[in-house]
Design an enzyme around this catalytic site. Structure first.
Site, PDB file in Angstrom:
ATOM      1  CG  HIS A 265       3.246  37.974 -26.704  1.00 42.18           C
ATOM      2  ND1 HIS A 265       2.198  37.113 -26.402  1.00 42.18           N
ATOM      3  CD2 HIS A 265       3.657  38.195 -25.716  1.00 42.18           C
ATOM      4  CE1 HIS A 265       1.892  37.047 -25.160  1.00 42.18           C
ATOM      5  NE2 HIS A 265       3.016  37.986 -24.478  1.00 42.18           N
ATOM      6  CD  GLU A 266       6.683  40.769 -25.289  1.00 45.57           C
ATOM      7  OE1 GLU A 266       6.331  41.598 -24.558  1.00 45.57           O
ATOM      8  OE2 GLU A 266       6.637  39.771 -24.842  1.00 45.57           O
TER       9      GLU A 266
END
Length: 501
Positions: A265-266
């Protein structure tokens, strides 16, 4: 005259960028490795720097330069015209706010973040509550100052995170999701889960999790010469330019997949930032301030790519190699079904794709009530717990797993949460468009995601803030926002996963 005003604008812009750089580094340090005892002093330092920033922003000559350039924007080249339009809008909003209120907000938020970490760690909402009360009060005041003829109340804050979005539009969007997805969730909840779950009850070495996270970064082509990763209580991504992009992760021995998908995600956010065109560096267009567009990228990588069968066909062997004993007898099929298991749960960041929007709806509903004074901070734990029972049918055992699970409110980020759901819907629309150009699912299973990155760089990332998000979406997909792609994607995926008719 126009060249003189440009010169003044550029001089101030350089100083503002330098202070922004300091804010990012101080915030990063505070969240990752600063000594606990340093936080109060750090808050005071940030307050001082904020005053310096606001002095520059409120300077009459700078305001005059921005206004003049905006009035004469027809004479500017298209990129600089776009920059001035954004700066003018943000400056007009800022000038409506008293400097004292801006100073108070920066100091309170700087001190609230470590208080939130302590409260979450100790499962004690009362530690964080006094800071949150001040933040909510400031946010309510800001809403009043920033209201326009077309934007009132909570709409003011929603517009800041995704231009043009209002409660009416989000209500329509969430209503459609409820109508289309809740029956599917109920149908799945009645199905018996038949895959192996024994491996999920084991502990997984954090050092080995970190090793695999580095492998994921390599697969996603993250450039460590222009970025780095560390740990924080709540994963996040920040940076100053495409040359300095920082992300964090969090590791749990008893939830090894948490770090995997937080990392993906990051890295989705980070890939966006690292792929903004270098021609925009140093301008006000060098990043993407539209959070739904940004979240569309993190959610695309995390879910559409990261939870795909094709991705794990290639990379599951590396995960098994990392955890030889724990995953020795776990098939790819069992692992794939586990990472896509749909169930009503407590934690937003760990939620499956299907139930995830319900977590966002809860926060959206609470924020509206909180800012409209229908509930107060002291009531939040009870309000939160009731909402989780009503929406998801789960009991919240503690504030740590409940109202304290997200970092956002400690920074005054009211209006941010809905962009996660909107971004998820954008991601499905991008996915649909991408499939028209090449074998996307096949590319998920390649050694790295270079082909995926390249398409997104060309159609989304390189533009930064140089185009409106709605224009980026329309130009990349050939149509305006259409949530049907998101609904169809989820229905098709979960109908197949659970062998539904």
């Amino acid at each position: 005259m126009i060249n003189e005003q440009k010169k003044k604008y550029f001089e101030t812009r350089e100083k503002l960028h330098a202070l922004n750089h300091a804010f990012v580094v101080l915030g990063w340090d505070s969240e990752t490795e600063a000594p606990i005892a340093s936080h109060d002093k750090r808050g005071d330092v940030i307050g001082t720097l904020s005053n310096m920033y606001n002095d520059l922003l409120f300077d009459e000559k700078y305001v005059e330069a921005v206004n003049y350039l905006h009035e004469n924007k027809a004479q500017l080249d298209p990129l600089f015209r776009r920059e001035i339009e954004i700066v003018k809008k943000n400056l007009d909003s800022t000038l409506k706010l008293p400097k004292e209120l801006l100073f108070e907000n920066s100091v309170v938020c700087a001190k609230a973040s470590p208080a939130w970490v302590e409260a979450k760690t100790k499962n004690d909402f009362s530690i964080f509550a006094p800071y949150l009360e001040k933040i909510v009060d400031i946010s309510r005041q800001m809403m009043k100052y920033l209201e326009t003829d077309s934007l009132k109340g909570y709409d003011v804050l929603l517009d800041q995170y995704e231009e043009g979005m209002t409660q009416a539009k989000y209500d329509e969007f969430f209503s459609l999701l409820k109508e289309e997805l809740v029956p599917l969730i109920r149908q799945i909840s009645e199905k018996e889960y038949s895959h192996n779950l024994k491996f999920t009850k084991l502990n997984y070495s954090i050092d080995k999790q970190k090793k695999f996270a580095k492998y994921i970064a390599e697969v996603m082509c993250f450039d460590y010469d222009r970025g780095l990763d560390k740990e924080s209580e709540h994963p996040f991504t920040s940076g100053n330019s495409r040359y300095d992009v920082r992300l964090t992760n969090h590791y749990y021995e008893d939830m090894f997949t948490s770090s995997i998908f937080s990392m993906i995600h990051e890295l989705g956010h980070a890939t966006f930032e690292q792929q903004v065109s270098p021609t925009l560096d140093g301008t006000a267009l060098s990043g993407c301030s539209a959070m739904a567009l940004h979240e569309s990228q993190s959610r695309f990588y995390e879910n559409i790519v990261g939870r795909s069968y094709e991705f794990w066909q290639t990379h599951y062997s590396k995960l098994q190699e990392t955890f030889k004993e724990e995953l020795a007898n776990v098939s790819l099929d069992d692992f794939y079904h586990f990472i896509n298991k749909a169930e009503c749960s407590l934690i937003r960041t760990e939620a499956d794709e299907l139930t995830y929007p319900l977590h966002i709806m809860i926060r959206y509903d609470i924020e509206q009530k909180l800012l409209n004074k229908e509930v107060e901070v002291k009531d939040l734990p009870a309000v939160w717990n009731k909402a989780y029972k009503d929406y998801l049918g789960v009991d919240v055992p503690s504030d740590t797993l409940g109202v304290l699970q997200d970092v956002h409110w400690s920074g005054g980020s009211f209006g941010y949460f809905p962009t996660y759901a909107l971004g998820s819907a954008y991601s499905a629309q991008f996915y649909n468009a991408m499939k028209k150009d090449f074998d996307v699912d096949g590319a998920f299973g390649e050694e790295n995601l270079g082909k995926i990155n390249k398409w997104l760089e060309e159609h989304v990332h390189k533009f930064g803030d140089s185009k409106r998000p709605v224009d980026i979406l329309k130009d990349a997909t050939g149509e305006e926002f259409n949530p049907k792609y998101y609904i169809e994607y989820l229905k098709e995926k979960y109908t197949k996963l659970y062998n539904l008719k």
